[in-house]
Design a protein around this motif. Structure first.
Motif, PDB file in Angstrom:
ATOM      1  N   ARG A 194       0.837  -1.211   0.000  1.00 43.06           N
ATOM      2  CA  ARG A 194       0.000   0.000   0.000  1.00 43.06           C
ATOM      3  C   ARG A 194       0.865   1.252   0.000  1.00 43.06           C
ATOM      4  NH1 ARG A 194      -5.656  -0.798   2.964  1.00 43.06           N
ATOM      5  NH2 ARG A 194      -5.958  -2.967   2.441  1.00 43.06           N
ATOM      6  N   SER A 195       1.932   1.219   0.774  1.00 41.31           N
ATOM      7  CA  SER A 195       2.832   2.368   0.869  1.00 41.31           C
ATOM      8  C   SER A 195       3.503   2.663  -0.471  1.00 41.31           C
ATOM      9  CB  SER A 195       3.892   2.100   1.945  1.00 41.31           C
ATOM     10  OG  SER A 195       4.849   3.118   1.951  1.00 41.31           O
ATOM     11  N   VAL A 196       4.022   1.638  -1.149  1.00 42.76           N
ATOM     12  CA  VAL A 196       4.707   1.886  -2.428  1.00 42.76           C
ATOM     13  C   VAL A 196       3.719   2.271  -3.524  1.00 42.76           C
ATOM     14  CG1 VAL A 196       6.764   0.536  -1.890  1.00 42.76           C
ATOM     15  CG2 VAL A 196       4.872  -0.564  -3.105  1.00 42.76           C
ATOM     16  N   LEU A 197       2.500   1.750  -3.460  1.00 47.86           N
ATOM     17  CA  LEU A 197       1.474   2.181  -4.420  1.00 47.86           C
ATOM     18  C   LEU A 197       1.197   3.672  -4.249  1.00 47.86           C
ATOM     19  CD1 LEU A 197      -0.986  -0.841  -4.285  1.00 47.86           C
ATOM     20  CD2 LEU A 197       0.219  -0.030  -6.328  1.00 47.86           C
ATOM     21  N   LYS A 198       1.042   4.097  -3.008  1.00 50.21           N
ATOM     22  CA  LYS A 198       0.771   5.509  -2.740  1.00 50.21           C
ATOM     23  C   LYS A 198       1.951   6.385  -3.161  1.00 50.21           C
ATOM     24  CE  LYS A 198      -0.901   8.686   0.731  1.00 50.21           C
ATOM     25  NZ  LYS A 198      -1.530   8.855   2.021  1.00 50.21           N
ATOM     26  N   LYS A 199       3.167   5.989  -2.794  1.00 49.24           N
ATOM     27  CA  LYS A 199       4.356   6.760  -3.184  1.00 49.24           C
ATOM     28  C   LYS A 199       4.447   6.880  -4.705  1.00 49.24           C
ATOM     29  CE  LYS A 199       7.211   5.679   0.825  1.00 49.24           C
ATOM     30  NZ  LYS A 199       8.417   4.996   1.321  1.00 49.24           N
ATOM     31  N   SER A 200       4.200   5.783  -5.401  1.00 45.31           N
ATOM     32  CA  SER A 200       4.289   5.776  -6.865  1.00 45.31           C
ATOM     33  C   SER A 200       3.227   6.667  -7.498  1.00 45.31           C
ATOM     34  CB  SER A 200       4.123   4.355  -7.401  1.00 45.31           C
ATOM     35  OG  SER A 200       5.089   3.511  -6.856  1.00 45.31           O
ATOM     36  N   ALA A 201       2.026   6.597  -6.980  1.00 45.70           N
ATOM     37  CA  ALA A 201       0.924   7.383  -7.540  1.00 45.70           C
ATOM     38  C   ALA A 201       1.098   8.876  -7.282  1.00 45.70           C
ATOM     39  CB  ALA A 201      -0.406   6.900  -6.973  1.00 45.70           C
ATOM     40  N   ASN A 202       1.916   9.224  -6.305  1.00 41.02           N
ATOM     41  CA  ASN A 202       2.186  10.634  -6.015  1.00 41.02           C
ATOM     42  C   ASN A 202       3.298  11.216  -6.880  1.00 41.02           C
ATOM     43  OD1 ASN A 202       0.210  11.123  -4.063  1.00 41.02           O
ATOM     44  ND2 ASN A 202       1.488  10.286  -2.430  1.00 41.02           N
ATOM     45  N   LEU A 203       3.988  10.373  -7.648  1.00 36.43           N
ATOM     46  CA  LEU A 203       5.055  10.851  -8.527  1.00 36.43           C
ATOM     47  C   LEU A 203       4.464  11.465  -9.793  1.00 36.43           C
ATOM     48  CD1 LEU A 203       7.472   7.798  -8.278  1.00 36.43           C
ATOM     49  CD2 LEU A 203       7.742  10.030  -7.162  1.00 36.43           C
ATOM     50  N   THR A 204       5.198  12.378 -10.368  1.00 32.69           N
ATOM     51  CA  THR A 204       4.785  12.949 -11.646  1.00 32.69           C
ATOM     52  C   THR A 204       4.949  11.883 -12.716  1.00 32.69           C
ATOM     53  OG1 THR A 204       5.527  15.126 -10.943  1.00 32.69           O
ATOM     54  CG2 THR A 204       5.231  14.783 -13.311  1.00 32.69           C
ATOM     55  N   GLY A 205       3.907  11.692 -13.495  1.00 29.88           N
ATOM     56  CA  GLY A 205       3.953  10.676 -14.539  1.00 29.88           C
ATOM     57  C   GLY A 205       3.036  11.044 -15.683  1.00 29.88           C
ATOM     58  N   TYR A 206       2.548  10.020 -16.353  1.00 27.37           N
ATOM     59  CA  TYR A 206       1.666  10.215 -17.495  1.00 27.37           C
ATOM     60  C   TYR A 206       0.315   9.589 -17.197  1.00 27.37           C
ATOM     61  CZ  TYR A 206       5.891  11.569 -19.856  1.00 27.37           C
ATOM     62  OH  TYR A 206       7.052  12.208 -20.184  1.00 27.37           O
ATOM     63  N   ASP A 207      -0.722  10.413 -17.307  1.00 28.70           N
ATOM     64  CA  ASP A 207      -2.071   9.939 -17.037  1.00 28.70           C
ATOM     65  C   ASP A 207      -2.762   9.599 -18.359  1.00 28.70           C
ATOM     66  OD1 ASP A 207      -4.658   9.431 -16.243  1.00 28.70           O
ATOM     67  OD2 ASP A 207      -4.929  11.326 -15.181  1.00 28.70           O
TER      68      ASP A 207
END
Length: 163
Positions: free
Chosen positions: A145-158
């Motif tokens: 859950r923690s790494v999913l949240k950290k990853s989703a908070n990174l700038t990326g491509y939607d």
């Protein structure tokens, strides 16, 4: 492309050379669509990419996969509808975030057919996967859950509306 050819020639070893990009993805969601088009373009640009096509699946991520993640300058994580339903994908993500935090590896999330907030807050298919995993893997669920949240908070491509 030398790195891809080397990676394909052996399913148990990753060459010592570094890759430009490691791609983490859920095969059933993206392999024959989005990923194949992305790979074609990366190859066209002579970008060395590691994709785990030939690695054996098991309970633990293999040392070859760990070496490939550690040896890549960039980790591209393609979050798709069923990404979190794969223990293998979640374990890759844990290693990717470890490399980001320890070595400043660049991590680029791609949200393919999913809303980043579903990943960040574990809603939709991500809630279902986490609840299912909690029953089997309660010692790992909080880390996932923690790494999913950290990853989703990174700038990326939607690309949540792209399918």
């Amino acid at each position: 492309m030398a790195a891809s050819a080397s990676a394909s020639s052996s399913s148990s070893q990753v060459p010592c050379e570094k890759y430009d990009v490691f791609i983490s993805f859920r095969g059933s969601d993206t392999r024959y669509g989005f990923l194949s088009h992305l790979m074609k373009e990366l190859r066209r640009k002579n970008i060395d990419v590691f994709v785990d096509y030939r690695l054996e699946r098991g309970d633990e991520i293999s040392s070859a996969l760990v070496k490939a993640i550690e040896g890549s300058m960039i980790a591209l994580v393609i979050f798709s509808k069923d990404y979190a339903s794969s223990k293998w994908c979640l374990e890759e993500l844990v290693k990717i975030i470890e490399c980001k935090e320890a070595n400043q590896q660049i991590v680029i999330p791609v949200f393919y057919g999913v809303d980043p907030s579903d990943i960040r807050h574990q809603k939709g298919t991500y809630a279902k996967a986490a609840l299912h995993d909690e029953e089997k893997f309660n010692d790992k669920v909080e880390i996932w859950r923690s790494v999913l949240k950290k990853s989703a908070n990174l700038t990326g491509y939607d690309l949540s509306n792209f399918q």
